[in-house]
Design an enzyme around this catalytic site. Structure first.
Site, PDB file in Angstrom:
ATOM      1  N   ALA A 292       0.793  -1.330  -0.314  1.00  0.00           N
ATOM      2  CA  ALA A 292       0.377  -0.190  -0.094  1.00  0.00           C
ATOM      3  C   ALA A 292       0.755   1.292   0.535  1.00  0.00           C
ATOM      4  CB  ALA A 292      -1.034  -0.129   1.164  1.00  0.00           C
TER       5      ALA A 292
ATOM      6  N   ASN B 262      15.492  -7.840  11.120  1.00  0.00           N
ATOM      7  CA  ASN B 262      13.745  -8.807  10.632  1.00  0.00           C
ATOM      8  C   ASN B 262      13.746  -8.198   9.228  1.00  0.00           C
ATOM      9  OD1 ASN B 262      11.089  -8.597  10.184  1.00  0.00           O
ATOM     10  ND2 ASN B 262      10.564  -6.754  10.749  1.00  0.00           N
TER      11      ASN B 262
ATOM     12  N   ARG C  96      11.481   6.768  -0.573  1.00  0.00           N
ATOM     13  CA  ARG C  96      12.393   7.552  -0.163  1.00  0.00           C
ATOM     14  C   ARG C  96      13.127   7.150  -1.873  1.00  0.00           C
ATOM     15  NH1 ARG C  96      14.495   3.529   4.231  1.00  0.00           N
ATOM     16  NH2 ARG C  96      12.447   2.978   3.714  1.00  0.00           N
TER      17      ARG C  96
ATOM     18  N   TYR D 130      -7.233   1.159 -41.941  1.00  0.00           N
ATOM     19  CA  TYR D 130      -7.869   2.104 -41.397  1.00  0.00           C
ATOM     20  C   TYR D 130      -8.935   3.172 -41.924  1.00  0.00           C
ATOM     21  CZ  TYR D 130      -8.671   4.936 -37.054  1.00  0.00           C
ATOM     22  OH  TYR D 130      -9.590   5.580 -35.841  1.00  0.00           O
TER      23      TYR D 130
END
Ligand code: UD1
Ligand code: CA
Length: 449
Positions: free
Chosen positions: A3, A166, A8, A385
């Site tokens: 989220a 961690n 940074r 086209y």
């Protein structure tokens, strides 16, 4: 968790949408999650939620579901926003960060195994770093047992000495996780709800918290800046190229100047020249030669295909023994059957060239089907086209389209027919007929022996 904006990165784009090897960061993470065969993959989105959702669905399809975290009040709040979908699920919840793209499936499997073996309610993936600055630290007691995680900015001097960090990757029992999340308070330097506080709370409630320490710090390092983005790009690219050289027998003239996605498959004895970019889920067969400056994206090439310098091939398919370029452009499901040749300054869009057909110079083929052994002269254009709609051109087998022919679609040129140089073909041409002029008229029936 995907989220955050990623301050940074100094970007308007959500961090997880920044790309390495042609895929957004989030794609690497959900791909790893998918390989674990989970019941579902829940992405927590906020910044550029729709784009992030699209990137996830592109990777894992139906397995994906989404939870919106309106305001980014921290990683704890991020997981909290998934409470209604997960709280009563009786699941094992693996939490990953959208900005950690190098994580390996094997490592995640081992974390889950460790989690199950230790009977823990929470398991944390950790690693030791020479320089742990910026990361949350794993704080242990004198006996080495886990006590808590403390963020860099909240850590005291002693805690900052800790090198074990961690990774931000965890395994939880859903119930313990959501019980603990109720008790998390934003009492820290950033005033955020930290997921890391959950570990200490779970421990205090009498459950086991285990830490699984791994060796390779690169695997769990996150992308936080553009400099790290470039480093990762480099690393992922190198390892993809190395794998292709060592395991698959692909030659790179200069491996440091090749840009190959981690998902690309390339066959034996294919030679990749400098400054080639191969993106997405491209598959290239054996014995191909890809010359300098080519870009090939989400395409399939058979064996012995030559792609000459500076050609661009996107979402297209080329069968064996074809040659493309130099300076050719194939896109939107261009399809070359065996031994077809597309030369310089030829664009092929949403068109099929059947076996042995050639369009050698300065041509546009759009919404066209070209039969076998047909020659498309220099400067031929399908005028597909009309300003509102696209129309189809069909050229049957063994046709010779003269130089500078305008094929005004919808139009069909019958088998074995010819158009004169400079023809403007506005009406269908029957088989075995020569047409020429502006607009082209029938000149004669062609007799063939
Ligand atoms: C986090 C950990 C830290 C760990 C590090 C590892 C916390 C408090 N800290 O810090 O211990 O060492 O990861 O990389 O968890 N996110 C949201 N919503 C939010 C906040 C973040 O979805 O409200 C997402 C981000 O988009 C990102 C991930 O969570 O994908 C991690 O957030 P980030 O701000 O990068 O956490 P770190 O400061 O790196
Ligand atoms: Ca981070």
């Amino acid at each position: 968790m995907a989220a955050g904006l990623g301050t940074r990165m100094k970007s308007q784009r959500a961090k997880v949408l920044h790309e390495i090897g042609g895929s957004p960061l989030i794609a690497y993470v959900v791909r790893a999650a998918q390989a674990l065969e989970p019941r579902s993959i829940i992405s927590i989105v906020g910044h550029q939620a729709e784009e992030v959702e699209r990137a996830v669905v592109a990777e894992v399809g139906e397995l994906a579901s989404f939870v919106v975290q309106e305001k980014q009040r921290g990683t704890g709040d991020a997981v909290e926003s998934a409470r209604s979908v997960l709280e009563n699920s009786d699941s094992l919840v693996l939490v990953l960060s959208g900005d950690v793209p190098m994580i390996r499936v094997e490592t995640l499997k081992k974390l889950i195994e460790h989690h199950n073996n230790t009977g823990a309610a929470c398991s944390i993936l950790s690693v030791r770093l020479e320089n742990p600055t910026g990361y949350g630290r794993i704080v242990r007691d004198n006996s080495g047992a886990f006590r808590k995680i403390v963020e860099q900015r909240d850590a005291n001097d002693e805690e900052r000495q800790v090198r074990e960090i961690n990774s931000g990757i965890y395994c939880f029992e859903a119930k313990a996780l959501f019980d603990a999340l109720r008790k998390v308070e934003p009492k820290n330097d950033q005033g955020e709800y930290y997921l890391t506080d959950v570990a200490e709370i779970i421990l205090a409630s009498g459950h086991t918290v285990s830490v699984y320490l791994i060796n390779d710090p690169r695997e769990v390092s996150g992308v936080n800046t553009r400099a790290e983005l470039a480093e990762f790009e480099n690393r992922i690219r190198r390892s993809a190229i190395r794998r292709l050289m060592i395991d698959d027998g692909v030659t790179f003239i200069d491996p440091s100047h090749a840009y190959i996605s981690a998902q690309a498959q390339i066959g034996r004895d294919t030679v990749i020249h400098p400054n080639v970019t191969i993106e997405g889920k491209t598959v290239i067969g054996e014995g191909c030669v890809i010359r300098a400056g080519a870009r090939i994206t989400n395409s399939r090439l058979g064996d012995n295909v030559t792609v000459k310098d500076h050609s661009v091939i996107v979402d297209s398919q080329i069968e064996s023994n074809c040659s493309v370029g130099p300076f050719a452009h194939l896109r939107m499901n261009a399809m070359l059957e065996e031994k077809a040749t597309v030369g310089n300054f030829v664009e092929v869009k949403k068109s099929r060239l059947k076996r042995g057909t050639k369009a050698m110079h300065l041509t546009y083929l759009g919404d066209a089907t070209i039969g076998e052994r047909t020659n498309i002269g220099a400067g031929t254009i399908t005028c597909n086209y009309d300003g509102v709609n696209k129309h189809e051109t069909i050229v049957e087998d063994d046709v010779k389209i003269g130089s500078d022919t305008m094929l005004v679609a919808p139009v069909r040129v019958g088998a074995r027919s010819m158009t004169g140089a400079g023809s403007v073909v506005t009406k269908d041409v029957p088989p075995d007929t020569l047409v020429a002029g502006v607009p082209a008229e029938v000149k004669k029936k062609i007799r063939r022996s």
